[in-house]
Scaffold this active site. Structure first.
Site, PDB file in Angstrom:
ATOM      1  N   TYR A 137      -9.873  57.634  78.318  1.00 19.53           N
ATOM      2  CA  TYR A 137      -8.544  58.324  77.430  1.00 19.53           C
ATOM      3  C   TYR A 137      -7.897  57.750  76.859  1.00 19.53           C
ATOM      4  O   TYR A 137      -7.353  58.019  75.670  1.00 19.53           O
ATOM      5  CB  TYR A 137      -7.228  57.769  79.048  1.00 19.53           C
ATOM      6  N   LYS A 160     -20.758  55.648  87.160  1.00 22.66           N
ATOM      7  CA  LYS A 160     -21.622  56.184  87.160  1.00 22.66           C
ATOM      8  C   LYS A 160     -23.313  55.524  86.282  1.00 22.66           C
ATOM      9  O   LYS A 160     -24.059  56.345  85.165  1.00 22.66           O
ATOM     10  CB  LYS A 160     -21.638  57.781  86.862  1.00 22.66           C
ATOM     11  N   ASP A 208     -19.989  60.542  91.771  1.00 21.65           N
ATOM     12  CA  ASP A 208     -20.497  62.032  92.906  1.00 21.65           C
ATOM     13  C   ASP A 208     -20.949  62.386  94.123  1.00 21.65           C
ATOM     14  O   ASP A 208     -20.709  62.557  95.069  1.00 21.65           O
ATOM     15  CB  ASP A 208     -22.025  62.826  92.072  1.00 21.65           C
ATOM     16  N   ASP A 264      -8.562  58.568  88.131  1.00 19.69           N
ATOM     17  CA  ASP A 264      -7.965  60.033  88.042  1.00 19.69           C
ATOM     18  C   ASP A 264      -8.046  61.268  88.927  1.00 19.69           C
ATOM     19  O   ASP A 264      -7.589  61.672  90.299  1.00 19.69           O
ATOM     20  CB  ASP A 264      -8.283  60.553  86.747  1.00 19.69           C
ATOM     21  N   ASP A 282      -6.551  62.651  93.520  1.00 26.12           N
ATOM     22  CA  ASP A 282      -6.510  63.590  93.657  1.00 26.12           C
ATOM     23  C   ASP A 282      -6.731  63.876  94.780  1.00 26.12           C
ATOM     24  O   ASP A 282      -5.964  64.774  95.564  1.00 26.12           O
ATOM     25  CB  ASP A 282      -6.549  64.744  92.193  1.00 26.12           C
TER      26      ASP A 282
HETATM   27  C1  IPM Z   1      -2.013  60.298  86.779  1.00 25.72           C
HETATM   28  C2  IPM Z   1      -2.226  61.937  86.329  1.00 25.72           C
HETATM   29  C3  IPM Z   1      -2.255  61.674  84.164  1.00 25.72           C
HETATM   30  C4  IPM Z   1      -3.797  61.185  84.430  1.00 25.72           C
HETATM   31  C5  IPM Z   1      -1.639  62.817  83.314  1.00 25.72           C
HETATM   32  C6  IPM Z   1      -0.418  63.433  84.000  1.00 25.72           C
HETATM   33  C7  IPM Z   1      -1.931  62.091  81.865  1.00 25.72           C
HETATM   34  O1  IPM Z   1      -3.416  62.922  86.026  1.00 25.72           O
HETATM   35  O2  IPM Z   1      -1.541  59.361  86.877  1.00 25.72           O
HETATM   36  O3  IPM Z   1      -2.529  60.931  87.483  1.00 25.72           O
HETATM   37  O4  IPM Z   1      -4.341  61.765  84.275  1.00 25.72           O
HETATM   38  O5  IPM Z   1      -3.858  59.198  84.226  1.00 25.72           O
HETATM   39 MG    MG Z   2      -3.742  62.658  87.814  1.00 20.75          MG
END
Ligand code: IPM
Ligand code: MG
Length: 340
Positions: free
Chosen positions: A137, A179, A210, A234, A238
């Site tokens: 990042y 990884k 993975d 990240d 999710d």
């Molecule tokens: C998160 C989001 C952010 C990230 C984006 C919006 C930059 O997806 O906080 O997980 O990738 O960190």
């Molecule tokens: Mg995210």
């Protein structure tokens, strides 16, 4: 003592869910608020997603409460144009918030709302501890004609400090995700985390990312702390959010070395498709406010009360659209207040 909360409503559904958080916070204590623009809202005003002034105002606050940034209006692949996400990344880096904490604990009432079977997710209570200011990042990046690159870089001190946070938060064990079979940064990560673990009482195991993605849906209840680098965290957070039934349920806290304020924000985005309709689920935002009460202000009782009120409201049948119901943001807020 009154605390000053710097609020950043951002874009899309941001202002709607932040209003919900303020309503709920005002029943729990006396807080001073200051509101500033971030993301697309700031691009429209100032041509940049985060101004130096807003960053300074954040530094001067006791906690930063952020809703969400982004939207199709500012979507671009042109590297010379500003993007809303730069505001969020600038804030994380500028405030030194290297530790992102994402607790995943499906509310009992939502065990049947997840696409995964109830038997699979029952008992899940894990925390994703994501390194937030390093890795791909923030590495050197660029484009030259038909070639583009994003460098991934980690140093031993960066890995050590996030590993320590992982062990502090662990109740049973730490699972470090990397990884290491391919990436040099991951081999440094694994060596460093292993060394930190030698001074710790709790056990450590390692998973390749993975494989971790697969285990997270096949045996989620076995995890305690998942400790991982920025990009893997990240993606895995999710995925983990769906264990709770909806991405609209997951709160997060981003903390630094405690010399400045922490940042509290839902994991989900600005949902531009439903912005302005009043249909947004405010529960991840409210959960983030609870994390703020706990981690920024030490108000453990108030934090716990808010979290229980969210669970009770769901138990009593509260369902926003993302959870298959029809409750509006306002109704969801009221339902939580009734149980507070
Ligand atoms: C998160 C989001 C952010 C990230 C984006 C919006 C930059 O997806 O906080 O997980 O990738 O960190
Ligand atoms: Mg995210």
């Amino acid at each position: 003592m009154s605390h000053t909360i710097l609020t950043l409503p951002g874009d899309g559904i941001g202002p709607e869910i932040l209003a919900s958080a303020r309503t709920v916070l005002d029943t729990l204590g006396h807080f001073e608020y200051e509101e500033q623009a971030l993301g697309g809202a700031s691009i429209d005003l100032h041509g940049t997603a985060l101004t130096d002034e807003v960053l300074d105002r954040c530094r001067a606050s006791d906690a930063v409460l952020l809703a969400a940034v982004g939207g199709p209006k500012w979507d671009t692949t042109d590297p010379s144009k500003p993007r809303p996400e730069q505001g969020l990344l600038g804030l994380r880096k500028g405030l030194g918030l290297f530790a992102n904490i994402r607790p995943v604990r499906p509310s009992p009432a939502l065990l049947d709302a997840s696409p995964l079977k109830r038997e699979r997710i029952e008992g899940t209570d894990l925390i994703v501890v994501r390194e937030l200011t390093g890795g791909i990042y923030f590495g050197d990046s660029g484009r030259d004609g038909d070639t583009a690159h994003d460098d991934c870089l980690y140093t031993v001190p960066e890995i050590e400090r996030i590993a320590k946070v992982g062990f502090e938060l662990a109740r049973r064990k730490v699972t470090s995700v990397d990884k290491a079979n391919v990436l040099e940064t991951s081999r440094l990560w694994r060596e460093t985390v292993t060394r930190v673990a030698e001074g710790e009482a709790k056990p450590l195991d390692h998973l390749l990312v993975d494989n971790a993605a697969m285990q997270l849906v096949s045996r989620p209840a076995d995890f305690d702390v998942i400790l991982t680098e920025n990009l893997f965290g990240d993606i895995l957070s999710d995925e983990a959010a769906m264990l709770t039934g909806s991405l609209g349920m997951l709160p997060s806290a981003s903390l630094g070395d405690r010399s400045g304020p922490g940042l509290f924000e839902p994991v989900h985005g600005s949902a531009p498709d439903i912005a302005g309709t009043g249909a947004a689920n405010p529960l991840a935002m409210l959960g983030s406010a609870a994390l703020m009460l706990r981690h920024a202000f030490g108000l453990e009782n108030e934090a716990g009360a808010l979290e229980s009120a969210i669970d009770s409201a769901l138990e009593a049948g509260l369902r926003t659209a993302d959870l298959g119901g029809s409750a509006t943001t306002e109704q969801a807020t009221k339902a939580v207040l009734e149980h507070l």
